[in-house]
Scaffold this motif. Structure first.
Motif, short mmCIF file in Angstrom:
data_model
loop_
_atom_site.label_atom_id
_atom_site.label_comp_id
_atom_site.label_asym_id
_atom_site.label_seq_id
_atom_site.Cartn_x
_atom_site.Cartn_y
_atom_site.Cartn_z
N PHE A 73 -5.68 2.63 5.55
CA PHE A 73 -5.70 1.28 6.11
C PHE A 73 -5.32 1.32 7.59
O PHE A 73 -6.02 0.78 8.45
N ALA A 74 -4.23 2.01 7.89
CA ALA A 74 -3.74 2.10 9.27
C ALA A 74 -4.73 2.84 10.18
O ALA A 74 -4.95 2.45 11.33
N MET B 245 1.26 8.89 12.16
CA MET B 245 1.84 10.24 12.04
C MET B 245 3.18 10.16 11.30
O MET B 245 3.47 10.97 10.42
N SER B 246 3.99 9.16 11.66
CA SER B 246 5.30 9.00 11.03
C SER B 246 5.17 8.57 9.57
O SER B 246 6.03 8.87 8.75
N LEU B 247 4.09 7.87 9.25
CA LEU B 247 3.82 7.47 7.86
C LEU B 247 3.46 8.71 7.03
O LEU B 247 3.97 8.90 5.92
N ILE B 248 2.61 9.57 7.60
CA ILE B 248 2.20 10.79 6.89
C ILE B 248 3.39 11.70 6.64
O ILE B 248 3.52 12.30 5.57
N THR B 249 4.30 11.80 7.62
CA THR B 249 5.46 12.70 7.46
C THR B 249 6.63 12.02 6.75
O THR B 249 7.72 12.58 6.65
N ASN B 250 6.39 10.80 6.26
CA ASN B 250 7.42 10.01 5.53
C ASN B 250 8.61 9.61 6.39
O ASN B 250 9.67 9.29 5.88
N ASP B 251 8.44 9.65 7.73
CA ASP B 251 9.53 9.23 8.61
C ASP B 251 9.53 7.71 8.81
O ASP B 251 10.53 7.14 9.23
N LEU C 199 0.85 -1.21 0.00
CA LEU C 199 0.00 0.00 0.00
C LEU C 199 0.88 1.25 0.00
O LEU C 199 1.95 1.27 0.61
N ASN C 200 0.40 2.30 -0.66
CA ASN C 200 1.17 3.55 -0.71
C ASN C 200 0.31 4.75 -0.34
O ASN C 200 -0.90 4.71 -0.48
N GLY C 201 1.00 5.80 0.11
CA GLY C 201 0.36 7.11 0.31
C GLY C 201 -0.96 7.07 1.06
O GLY C 201 -1.05 6.50 2.16
N TRP C 202 -1.96 7.66 0.46
CA TRP C 202 -3.29 7.80 1.08
C TRP C 202 -3.83 6.44 1.51
O TRP C 202 -4.37 6.30 2.60
N ALA D 211 2.06 1.46 8.00
CA ALA D 211 0.85 0.64 7.89
C ALA D 211 1.11 -0.80 8.32
O ALA D 211 0.27 -1.44 8.96
N VAL D 212 2.30 -1.31 8.00
CA VAL D 212 2.67 -2.68 8.41
C VAL D 212 2.80 -2.74 9.94
O VAL D 212 2.35 -3.70 10.57
N ILE D 213 3.38 -1.71 10.52
CA ILE D 213 3.52 -1.64 11.98
C ILE D 213 2.14 -1.72 12.63
O ILE D 213 1.92 -2.49 13.57
N VAL D 214 1.20 -0.94 12.11
CA VAL D 214 -0.16 -0.92 12.68
C VAL D 214 -0.84 -2.29 12.49
O VAL D 214 -1.48 -2.81 13.41
N SER D 215 -0.66 -2.88 11.33
CA SER D 215 -1.24 -4.20 11.05
C SER D 215 -0.72 -5.23 12.06
O SER D 215 -1.49 -6.02 12.63
N LYS D 216 0.57 -5.20 12.32
CA LYS D 216 1.19 -6.15 13.25
C LYS D 216 0.77 -5.86 14.70
O LYS D 216 0.54 -6.78 15.48
N LEU D 217 0.69 -4.57 15.06
CA LEU D 217 0.28 -4.21 16.42
C LEU D 217 -1.16 -4.66 16.70
O LEU D 217 -1.46 -5.15 17.78
N SER D 218 -2.03 -4.49 15.71
CA SER D 218 -3.42 -4.88 15.89
C SER D 218 -3.53 -6.40 16.08
O SER D 218 -4.20 -6.88 16.99
N GLN D 219 -2.82 -7.14 15.24
CA GLN D 219 -2.83 -8.60 15.40
C GLN D 219 -2.15 -9.02 16.69
O GLN D 219 -2.59 -9.96 17.36
#
Length: 196
Positions: free
Chosen positions: A22-23, A105-111, A14-17, A116-124
């Motif tokens: 998703f996250a 926030m870090s995804l939006i600022t490109n840091d 997944l990219n950008g928006w 999104a993968v981090i959020v997916s893993k945290l949720s699981q």
């Protein structure tokens, strides 16, 4: 395990928006875990979690509003509870929710391009830890995978992935995603959604 790996691989693509959307949907679904922790432990974040998540939805709605996500990230870090300060289990899903929001926030600022993968893993991971907590005996990874809550979590992420790529950017998609996050009336670990 394959379905988990497939999910993470698809999220990675997944990219950008779409990655942020998703996250944000998964984090919206984790929000009741944070709220319940605040209520039960008298942890007062002064509504910062809610405000910061709203700013993400606003960004996704493409309203053109100027949002300082570096500042939002600082505010979320300030209200992320420390597990050492609390003896209740609820602090852990609350931390997962707060870290998820920080990752967005870090995804939006490109840091953090893999936010999104981090959020997916945290949720699981939240679901996995909860399943282990409520079980009377220690479970194998296969038994955790077969638990109804984990099956539901993987199914939700799979369904979200199936829909998100075809979604246009903007407010209409945001409305659909928020409804999807709340449609079951409970969070990813089964905490009842009590407010907006």
């Amino acid at each position: 395990m394959t379905s988990k790996l497939n999910t993470f691989q698809k999220v990675r693509e997944l990219n950008g928006w779409h990655a942020v959307a998703f996250a944000a949907t998964l984090t919206e679904r984790m929000k009741p875990n944070f709220q319940l922790f605040c209520e039960s432990s008298e942890f007062d974040d002064e509504g910062q979690f809610h405000k910061s998540l709203e700013s993400v939805w606003q960004w996704l709605s493409r309203t053109g509003a100027k949002i300082n996500f570096a500042l939002q990230l600082e505010k979320i870090e300030d209200v992320t509870p420390d597990s050492a300060d609390f003896d209740s289990y609820g602090v852990y899903p609350a931390i997962d929710a707060a870290i998820s929001l920080a990752a967005i926030m870090s995804l939006i600022t490109n840091d953090e391009p893999q936010g999104a993968v981090i959020v997916s893993k945290l949720s699981q991971g939240s679901v996995e830890a909860f399943v282990e907590l409520v079980s009377d005996e220690s479970l194998s990874s296969q038994e955790i995978k077969e638990h109804p809550l984990m099956q539901w979590e993987v199914a939700f992420q799979t369904e979200l992935l199936a829909q998100i790529n075809s979604m246009p950017e903007g407010a209409a998609s945001v409305k659909t995603l928020r409804e999807m996050a709340k449609s079951e009336g409970v969070s990813n670990i089964g905490i009842e959604i009590t407010s907006a």
